[in-house]
Design a protein around this motif. Structure first.
Motif, PDB file in Angstrom:
ATOM      1  N   ARG A 172       0.764  -1.020   0.161  1.00  0.00           N
ATOM      2  CA  ARG A 172       0.009   0.099  -0.119  1.00  0.00           C
ATOM      3  C   ARG A 172       1.010   1.149   0.074  1.00  0.00           C
ATOM      4  NH1 ARG A 172      -4.555  -0.012   4.225  1.00  0.00           N
ATOM      5  NH2 ARG A 172      -5.167   1.725   3.007  1.00  0.00           N
ATOM      6  N   GLU A 173       0.302   2.450  -0.315  1.00  0.00           N
ATOM      7  CA  GLU A 173       0.987   3.423  -0.362  1.00  0.00           C
ATOM      8  C   GLU A 173       0.131   4.675  -0.089  1.00  0.00           C
ATOM      9  OE1 GLU A 173       3.422   6.006  -3.907  1.00  0.00           O
ATOM     10  OE2 GLU A 173       3.535   4.024  -3.916  1.00  0.00           O
ATOM     11  N   LYS A 174       0.699   5.698   0.634  1.00  0.00           N
ATOM     12  CA  LYS A 174      -0.011   6.869   0.880  1.00  0.00           C
ATOM     13  C   LYS A 174       0.747   8.002   0.968  1.00  0.00           C
ATOM     14  CE  LYS A 174      -3.886   9.093   3.493  1.00  0.00           C
ATOM     15  NZ  LYS A 174      -4.613   8.931   4.816  1.00  0.00           N
ATOM     16  N   ASN A 175       0.578   9.179   0.360  1.00  0.00           N
ATOM     17  CA  ASN A 175       1.509  10.429   0.287  1.00  0.00           C
ATOM     18  C   ASN A 175       2.823   9.973  -0.043  1.00  0.00           C
ATOM     19  OD1 ASN A 175      -0.637  11.646   1.374  1.00  0.00           O
ATOM     20  ND2 ASN A 175      -0.113  11.394   3.441  1.00  0.00           N
ATOM     21  N   GLU A 176       2.881   8.993  -1.121  1.00  0.00           N
ATOM     22  CA  GLU A 176       4.024   8.539  -1.756  1.00  0.00           C
ATOM     23  C   GLU A 176       5.049   7.702  -0.605  1.00  0.00           C
ATOM     24  OE1 GLU A 176       6.025  11.672  -3.653  1.00  0.00           O
ATOM     25  OE2 GLU A 176       4.806  11.635  -5.207  1.00  0.00           O
ATOM     26  N   ILE A 177       4.304   7.219   0.530  1.00  0.00           N
ATOM     27  CA  ILE A 177       5.037   6.542   1.523  1.00  0.00           C
ATOM     28  C   ILE A 177       4.591   5.159   1.492  1.00  0.00           C
ATOM     29  CG2 ILE A 177       5.597   6.312   4.012  1.00  0.00           C
ATOM     30  CD1 ILE A 177       6.710   8.938   2.566  1.00  0.00           C
ATOM     31  N   PRO A 178       5.600   4.245   1.144  1.00  0.00           N
ATOM     32  CA  PRO A 178       4.958   2.576   0.993  1.00  0.00           C
ATOM     33  C   PRO A 178       5.087   1.955   2.206  1.00  0.00           C
ATOM     34  CG  PRO A 178       7.121   2.837   0.112  1.00  0.00           C
ATOM     35  CD  PRO A 178       6.696   4.476   0.602  1.00  0.00           C
ATOM     36  N   PHE A 179       4.175   1.018   2.452  1.00  0.00           N
ATOM     37  CA  PHE A 179       4.158   0.142   3.481  1.00  0.00           C
ATOM     38  C   PHE A 179       3.341  -1.020   3.268  1.00  0.00           C
ATOM     39  CE2 PHE A 179       0.485   2.844   3.991  1.00  0.00           C
ATOM     40  CZ  PHE A 179      -0.617   2.271   4.469  1.00  0.00           C
ATOM     41  N   LEU A 180       3.502  -2.088   3.943  1.00  0.00           N
ATOM     42  CA  LEU A 180       2.728  -3.159   4.018  1.00  0.00           C
ATOM     43  C   LEU A 180       1.750  -3.635   4.960  1.00  0.00           C
ATOM     44  CD1 LEU A 180       5.854  -5.323   3.322  1.00  0.00           C
ATOM     45  CD2 LEU A 180       4.411  -4.781   1.538  1.00  0.00           C
ATOM     46  N   SER A 181       0.704  -4.370   4.480  1.00  0.00           N
ATOM     47  CA  SER A 181      -0.498  -4.643   5.568  1.00  0.00           C
ATOM     48  C   SER A 181      -1.124  -5.881   5.196  1.00  0.00           C
ATOM     49  CB  SER A 181      -1.419  -3.749   5.355  1.00  0.00           C
ATOM     50  OG  SER A 181      -2.056  -3.630   4.356  1.00  0.00           O
ATOM     51  N   PHE A 182      -1.665  -6.639   6.246  1.00  0.00           N
ATOM     52  CA  PHE A 182      -2.186  -7.926   6.069  1.00  0.00           C
ATOM     53  C   PHE A 182      -3.755  -7.606   5.738  1.00  0.00           C
ATOM     54  CE2 PHE A 182       1.100  -8.795   8.981  1.00  0.00           C
ATOM     55  CZ  PHE A 182       1.599 -10.122   8.349  1.00  0.00           C
ATOM     56  N   PRO A 183      -4.339  -8.371   4.878  1.00  0.00           N
ATOM     57  CA  PRO A 183      -5.700  -8.529   4.417  1.00  0.00           C
ATOM     58  C   PRO A 183      -6.559  -8.845   5.592  1.00  0.00           C
ATOM     59  CG  PRO A 183      -4.716  -9.111   2.463  1.00  0.00           C
ATOM     60  CD  PRO A 183      -3.555  -8.940   3.444  1.00  0.00           C
ATOM     61  N   LEU A 184      -5.963  -9.643   6.085  1.00  0.00           N
ATOM     62  CA  LEU A 184      -6.841 -10.234   7.452  1.00  0.00           C
ATOM     63  C   LEU A 184      -7.025  -9.157   8.486  1.00  0.00           C
ATOM     64  CD1 LEU A 184      -7.605 -12.960   9.082  1.00  0.00           C
ATOM     65  CD2 LEU A 184      -5.423 -12.943   9.985  1.00  0.00           C
ATOM     66  N   LEU A 185      -5.963  -8.489   8.701  1.00  0.00           N
ATOM     67  CA  LEU A 185      -6.166  -7.265   9.699  1.00  0.00           C
ATOM     68  C   LEU A 185      -6.878  -6.074   9.231  1.00  0.00           C
ATOM     69  CD1 LEU A 185      -2.927  -7.493  11.670  1.00  0.00           C
ATOM     70  CD2 LEU A 185      -4.833  -8.675  12.030  1.00  0.00           C
ATOM     71  N   GLU A 186      -6.811  -6.069   7.849  1.00  0.00           N
ATOM     72  CA  GLU A 186      -7.669  -4.951   7.314  1.00  0.00           C
ATOM     73  C   GLU A 186      -9.088  -5.024   7.123  1.00  0.00           C
ATOM     74  OE1 GLU A 186      -6.350  -4.383   3.199  1.00  0.00           O
ATOM     75  OE2 GLU A 186      -4.479  -3.611   3.785  1.00  0.00           O
ATOM     76  N   GLU A 187      -9.589  -6.513   7.552  1.00  0.00           N
ATOM     77  CA  GLU A 187     -10.886  -6.480   7.685  1.00  0.00           C
ATOM     78  C   GLU A 187     -11.411  -6.160   8.987  1.00  0.00           C
ATOM     79  OE1 GLU A 187     -11.864 -10.750   7.401  1.00  0.00           O
ATOM     80  OE2 GLU A 187     -10.666 -11.146   5.514  1.00  0.00           O
ATOM     81  N   TYR A 188     -10.461  -5.689   9.916  1.00  0.00           N
ATOM     82  CA  TYR A 188     -10.906  -5.324  11.054  1.00  0.00           C
ATOM     83  C   TYR A 188     -10.465  -3.648  11.295  1.00  0.00           C
ATOM     84  CZ  TYR A 188     -12.340  -9.801  12.609  1.00  0.00           C
ATOM     85  OH  TYR A 188     -12.842 -11.202  12.605  1.00  0.00           O
ATOM     86  N   SER A 189     -10.531  -3.039   9.932  1.00  0.00           N
ATOM     87  CA  SER A 189      -9.916  -1.760  10.162  1.00  0.00           C
ATOM     88  C   SER A 189     -10.759  -0.621  10.910  1.00  0.00           C
ATOM     89  CB  SER A 189      -9.984  -1.303   8.768  1.00  0.00           C
ATOM     90  OG  SER A 189     -11.256  -1.294   7.981  1.00  0.00           O
ATOM     91  N   SER A 190     -12.079  -1.139  11.365  1.00  0.00           N
ATOM     92  CA  SER A 190     -12.778  -0.189  12.148  1.00  0.00           C
ATOM     93  C   SER A 190     -12.154  -0.178  13.771  1.00  0.00           C
ATOM     94  CB  SER A 190     -14.207  -0.656  12.091  1.00  0.00           C
ATOM     95  OG  SER A 190     -14.500  -1.931  12.805  1.00  0.00           O
TER      96      SER A 190
END
Length: 285
Positions: free
Chosen positions: A19-37
């Protein structure tokens, strides 16, 4: 920004997302993204920062000889990309132990805006909202633990010593004691670290794993002709969590090796120690 990762095939539960935001890249787990709230999380790369030389560019370690102003700017960028409060971050003090600290409101800013009041802490747990936990890596294994039932989190560093000491199970045990966490409820992410193909260890390390894991150790070790061994920390940590009661469908295991991707991630082994620090971030919203 176009990124080409050297991913390892066959890693169980693999699926880290770039993933990338403001040209800053990072990695994330789709499993944990399901609990983004409930939680915000991410794992840094070595890209998008202002550090130079062997520390280029996103060094997040204050102990690597970098200028503090550069490290702070790197933190500011990561905080903005992940939408985390920089001033409320709490950092670990890692020495390859299995020590876990309960983080409270009194810890806010530890390690980033004020000196650390503790030593020898490789794991952090909390149920306080809006406190980003931060731990550091350059081949060792990041362990993300989220309890969506009791709304608590844990973030731990596990190298070979931590894995022998079952850092994942120790983290769960601490969360159970303090927050009533049940292993069957938690979600776990085993993050970017050195893979089996890259991680050669000596006989004494192999013997430590044989003592700790018994017959299961043979699944984690490949003996070579020169008496050395290739060690699978990903599978070892997965086994630790499964034995502790975590459901296999609640476990996400990385398919990205730090040593296989030295242009994108810091690796102690690939760089022969000339490197910065990556960081794992985990925060209750």
């Amino acid at each position: 920004m176009e990124i080409f990762w050297n991913r390892k095939k066959g890693a169980p539960g693999a699926g880290l997302r770039y993933r990338e935001k403001n040209e800053i890249p990072f990695l994330s787990f789709p499993l944990l993204e399901e609990y983004s709230s409930l939680v915000t999380h991410g794992f840094s790369t070595r890209l998008g920062g202002v550090s130079e030389g062997d520390l280029a560019t996103m060094n997040l370690g204050f102990s690597r000889g970098d200028e503090r102003t550069r490290v702070m700017e790197n933190y500011r960028r990561m905080a903005e990309a992940l939408e985390l409060p920089l001033e409320r971050m709490v950092l670990s003090m890692q020495t390859h132990t299995a020590n876990v600290r309960v983080v409270t409101e009194d810890d806010v800013g530890n390690g980033i805006f004020r000196p650390l009041p503790y030593k020898n802490v490789d794991g952090l747990i909390t149920n306080v909202r809006n406190i980003p936990l931060v731990t550091f890596y350059a081949d060792c294994v990041p362990l993300y633990v989220v309890d969506p039932v009791h709304k608590a989190i844990g973030l731990s560093h596990s190298g070979w010593r931590g894995t022998v000491k079952r850092m994942g199970a120790v983290t769960l045990s601490a969360m159970k004691e303090v927050y009533r966490t049940r292993p069957e409820d938690v979600l776990v992410g085993i993050g970017p670290s050195i893979c089996r193909d890259c991680y050669e260890v000596s006989l004494d390390v192999a013997e430590e794993f044989r003592l700790a894991f018994g017959a299961e150790a043979e699944r984690l070790l490949d003996e070579k002709a020169d008496g050395k061994f290739q060690l699978d920390l990903w599978e070892a940590n997965r086994q630790v969590f499964l034995e502790a009661g975590v459901k296999s469908e609640h476990l996400a295991v990385t398919d990205i090796c730090t040593c296989c991707n030295p242009e994108l991630l810091f690796s102690h082994r690939a760089s022969k120690g000339k490197r910065g620090n990556l960081a794992a971030f985990l925060c209750l919203k």
